[in-house]
Design a protein around this motif. Structure first.
Motif, short mmCIF file in Angstrom:
data_model
loop_
_atom_site.label_atom_id
_atom_site.label_comp_id
_atom_site.label_asym_id
_atom_site.label_seq_id
_atom_site.Cartn_x
_atom_site.Cartn_y
_atom_site.Cartn_z
N GLY A 1 0.80 -1.24 0.00
CA GLY A 1 0.00 0.00 0.00
C GLY A 1 0.82 1.27 0.00
O GLY A 1 0.28 2.35 0.24
N HIS A 2 2.11 1.16 -0.25
CA HIS A 2 2.99 2.32 -0.30
C HIS A 2 3.75 2.35 -1.62
O HIS A 2 4.11 1.29 -2.16
CB HIS A 2 4.02 2.30 0.83
N VAL A 3 4.02 3.57 -2.09
CA VAL A 3 4.96 3.71 -3.21
C VAL A 3 6.34 3.85 -2.59
O VAL A 3 6.55 4.62 -1.66
CB VAL A 3 4.62 4.96 -4.06
N VAL A 4 7.27 3.07 -3.12
CA VAL A 4 8.64 3.10 -2.62
C VAL A 4 9.49 3.93 -3.57
O VAL A 4 9.54 3.66 -4.78
CB VAL A 4 9.23 1.67 -2.50
N CYS A 5 10.13 4.97 -3.07
CA CYS A 5 11.00 5.79 -3.89
C CYS A 5 12.23 4.96 -4.29
O CYS A 5 12.85 4.32 -3.44
CB CYS A 5 11.43 7.05 -3.13
N PRO A 6 12.59 4.99 -5.58
CA PRO A 6 13.70 4.15 -6.04
C PRO A 6 15.07 4.65 -5.57
O PRO A 6 16.04 3.92 -5.68
CB PRO A 6 13.59 4.22 -7.56
N TRP A 7 15.13 5.85 -5.04
CA TRP A 7 16.45 6.42 -4.73
C TRP A 7 16.94 6.00 -3.35
O TRP A 7 18.05 5.50 -3.20
CB TRP A 7 16.40 7.94 -4.87
N HIS A 8 16.13 6.23 -2.32
CA HIS A 8 16.56 5.88 -0.95
C HIS A 8 15.51 5.07 -0.23
O HIS A 8 15.56 4.93 0.98
CB HIS A 8 16.91 7.15 -0.16
N ILE B 1 12.37 5.40 0.68
CA ILE B 1 11.35 5.87 1.61
C ILE B 1 9.99 5.45 1.05
O ILE B 1 9.75 5.51 -0.15
CB ILE B 1 11.45 7.40 1.82
N HIS B 2 9.09 5.01 1.95
CA HIS B 2 7.77 4.55 1.57
C HIS B 2 6.74 5.66 1.79
O HIS B 2 6.74 6.28 2.84
CB HIS B 2 7.37 3.34 2.42
N PHE B 3 5.85 5.84 0.81
CA PHE B 3 4.79 6.84 0.91
C PHE B 3 3.43 6.17 0.74
O PHE B 3 3.23 5.43 -0.24
CB PHE B 3 4.97 7.92 -0.16
N ASP B 4 2.54 6.44 1.68
CA ASP B 4 1.21 5.85 1.64
C ASP B 4 0.49 6.27 0.35
O ASP B 4 0.41 7.46 0.04
CB ASP B 4 0.42 6.29 2.87
N LEU B 5 -0.06 5.29 -0.35
CA LEU B 5 -0.73 5.56 -1.63
C LEU B 5 -1.93 6.50 -1.46
O LEU B 5 -2.18 7.34 -2.32
CB LEU B 5 -1.26 4.25 -2.19
N ALA B 6 -2.66 6.35 -0.40
CA ALA B 6 -3.90 7.12 -0.23
C ALA B 6 -3.64 8.51 0.34
O ALA B 6 -4.31 9.47 -0.03
CB ALA B 6 -4.87 6.36 0.68
N THR B 7 -2.66 8.63 1.24
CA THR B 7 -2.46 9.91 1.94
C THR B 7 -1.17 10.63 1.55
O THR B 7 -1.02 11.81 1.84
CB THR B 7 -2.43 9.68 3.46
N GLY B 8 -0.21 9.90 0.97
CA GLY B 8 1.10 10.48 0.64
C GLY B 8 2.02 10.57 1.85
O GLY B 8 3.15 11.05 1.74
N LYS B 9 1.55 10.09 2.98
CA LYS B 9 2.33 10.20 4.23
C LYS B 9 3.57 9.33 4.16
O LYS B 9 3.51 8.16 3.79
CB LYS B 9 1.44 9.78 5.40
N ALA B 10 4.70 9.93 4.54
CA ALA B 10 5.96 9.18 4.58
C ALA B 10 5.92 8.22 5.76
O ALA B 10 5.57 8.61 6.88
CB ALA B 10 7.14 10.13 4.70
#
Ligand code: FES
Length: 120
Positions: free
Chosen positions: A65-72, A74-83
Protein backbone atom coordinates in the motif's frame (compact mmCIF):
# COMPACT_ATOMS: atom_id res chain seq x y z
CA UNK A 1 -12.84 36.82 -2.04
CA UNK A 2 -10.27 34.06 -1.96
CA UNK A 3 -11.82 30.77 -3.07
CA UNK A 4 -10.58 27.22 -3.30
CA UNK A 5 -11.75 24.45 -5.56
CA UNK A 6 -10.77 21.40 -7.54
CA UNK A 7 -10.29 21.27 -11.30
CA UNK A 8 -10.90 17.82 -12.77
CA UNK A 9 -8.68 16.60 -15.58
CA UNK A 10 -9.81 13.59 -17.55
CA UNK A 11 -7.08 11.03 -18.18
CA UNK A 12 -7.15 10.24 -21.86
CA UNK A 13 -4.02 8.15 -22.05
CA UNK A 14 -4.91 4.69 -23.38
CA UNK A 15 -2.29 3.07 -21.14
CA UNK A 16 -4.55 3.69 -18.12
CA UNK A 17 -6.92 0.95 -19.26
CA UNK A 18 -4.19 -1.68 -19.31
CA UNK A 19 -2.25 -0.38 -16.31
CA UNK A 20 -1.42 -3.45 -14.31
CA UNK A 21 -1.78 -3.88 -10.58
CA UNK A 22 1.08 -2.15 -8.76
CA UNK A 23 2.48 -0.46 -11.87
CA UNK A 24 3.36 3.25 -11.92
CA UNK A 25 2.52 5.29 -15.01
CA UNK A 26 4.28 8.63 -15.41
CA UNK A 27 1.95 11.31 -16.83
CA UNK A 28 1.62 15.08 -17.08
CA UNK A 29 -1.82 16.13 -15.85
CA UNK A 30 -2.87 19.78 -15.79
CA UNK A 31 0.80 20.73 -16.15
CA UNK A 32 1.78 18.61 -13.13
CA UNK A 33 4.11 15.62 -13.25
CA UNK A 34 2.31 12.67 -11.65
CA UNK A 35 2.39 8.95 -11.29
CA UNK A 36 -0.84 7.02 -11.70
CA UNK A 37 -0.94 3.76 -9.80
CA UNK A 38 -3.44 0.93 -9.81
CA UNK A 39 -3.63 -0.74 -6.42
CA UNK A 40 -6.25 -3.31 -5.41
CA UNK A 41 -8.27 -2.33 -8.46
CA UNK A 42 -8.37 1.41 -7.66
CA UNK A 43 -6.45 4.19 -9.35
CA UNK A 44 -4.36 6.62 -7.31
CA UNK A 45 -2.57 9.79 -8.38
CA UNK A 46 0.56 11.08 -6.68
CA UNK A 47 3.03 13.84 -7.53
CA UNK A 48 6.06 12.45 -9.35
CA UNK A 49 8.26 14.18 -6.85
CA UNK A 50 9.96 12.68 -3.85
CA UNK A 51 10.26 15.36 -1.15
CA UNK A 52 13.37 13.73 0.27
CA UNK A 53 15.82 14.94 -2.39
CA UNK A 54 13.55 16.30 -5.13
CA UNK A 55 13.81 13.27 -7.39
CA UNK A 56 11.20 11.42 -9.44
CA UNK A 57 9.15 8.68 -7.84
CA UNK A 58 8.20 7.20 -11.20
CA UNK A 59 10.97 4.59 -11.17
CA UNK A 60 9.62 3.22 -7.91
CA UNK A 61 7.28 0.38 -7.07
CA UNK A 62 4.35 -0.49 -4.81
CA UNK A 63 4.81 -2.43 -1.60
CA UNK A 64 2.10 -2.99 1.04
CA UNK A 65 0.00 0.00 0.00
CA UNK A 66 2.99 2.32 -0.30
CA UNK A 67 4.96 3.71 -3.21
CA UNK A 68 8.64 3.10 -2.62
CA UNK A 69 11.00 5.79 -3.89
CA UNK A 70 13.70 4.15 -6.04
CA UNK A 71 16.45 6.42 -4.73
CA UNK A 72 16.56 5.88 -0.95
CA UNK A 73 13.52 3.66 -0.52
CA UNK A 74 11.35 5.87 1.61
CA UNK A 75 7.77 4.55 1.57
CA UNK A 76 4.79 6.84 0.91
CA UNK A 77 1.21 5.85 1.64
CA UNK A 78 -0.73 5.56 -1.63
CA UNK A 79 -3.90 7.12 -0.23
CA UNK A 80 -2.46 9.91 1.94
CA UNK A 81 1.10 10.48 0.64
CA UNK A 82 2.33 10.20 4.23
CA UNK A 83 5.96 9.18 4.58
CA UNK A 84 6.28 5.96 6.56
CA UNK A 85 7.71 6.59 10.03
CA UNK A 86 7.67 10.34 9.30
CA UNK A 87 11.23 10.29 7.98
CA UNK A 88 10.59 13.16 5.54
CA UNK A 89 7.80 15.37 4.21
CA UNK A 90 4.77 13.80 2.61
CA UNK A 91 4.13 13.44 -1.11
CA UNK A 92 1.19 15.33 -2.59
CA UNK A 93 -1.66 13.02 -3.56
CA UNK A 94 -4.61 13.92 -5.78
CA UNK A 95 -8.27 12.94 -5.74
CA UNK A 96 -9.36 10.47 -8.40
CA UNK A 97 -12.82 9.71 -9.71
CA UNK A 98 -14.08 7.42 -12.42
CA UNK A 99 -17.25 7.56 -14.46
CA UNK A 100 -18.48 6.06 -17.73
CA UNK A 101 -16.08 8.29 -19.68
CA UNK A 102 -13.05 7.21 -17.69
CA UNK A 103 -10.88 8.37 -14.79
CA UNK A 104 -10.19 11.99 -13.81
CA UNK A 105 -7.66 13.57 -11.48
CA UNK A 106 -8.63 16.49 -9.25
CA UNK A 107 -6.07 19.25 -8.84
CA UNK A 108 -6.82 21.75 -6.08
CA UNK A 109 -6.55 25.46 -6.78
CA UNK A 110 -6.89 28.77 -5.01
CA UNK A 111 -8.20 31.83 -6.81
CA UNK A 112 -9.72 35.23 -6.37
CA UNK A 113 -13.49 35.01 -6.94
CA UNK A 114 -15.36 38.17 -7.88
CA UNK A 115 -19.13 38.14 -8.52
CA UNK A 116 -18.97 34.36 -8.95
CA UNK A 117 -16.13 34.46 -11.48
CA UNK A 118 -12.78 32.82 -10.81
CA UNK A 119 -9.98 35.08 -12.02
CA UNK A 120 -7.60 32.15 -12.67
S1 FES B 1 14.96 10.91 -3.14
FE1 FES B 1 13.26 9.66 -2.62
S2 FES B 1 13.88 8.65 -0.84
FE2 FES B 1 15.54 9.95 -1.29
Amino acid sequence: MIAEGTRWHRLQDARIVTLSEGALLKLKVGGRAMVIIRHQGRLHAMADHCPHQDRALSGGWVENGHVVCPWHRIHFDLATGKAKHGVCSNVEVFAMKEDERGPSVGIPYTTLRIFGWDLW
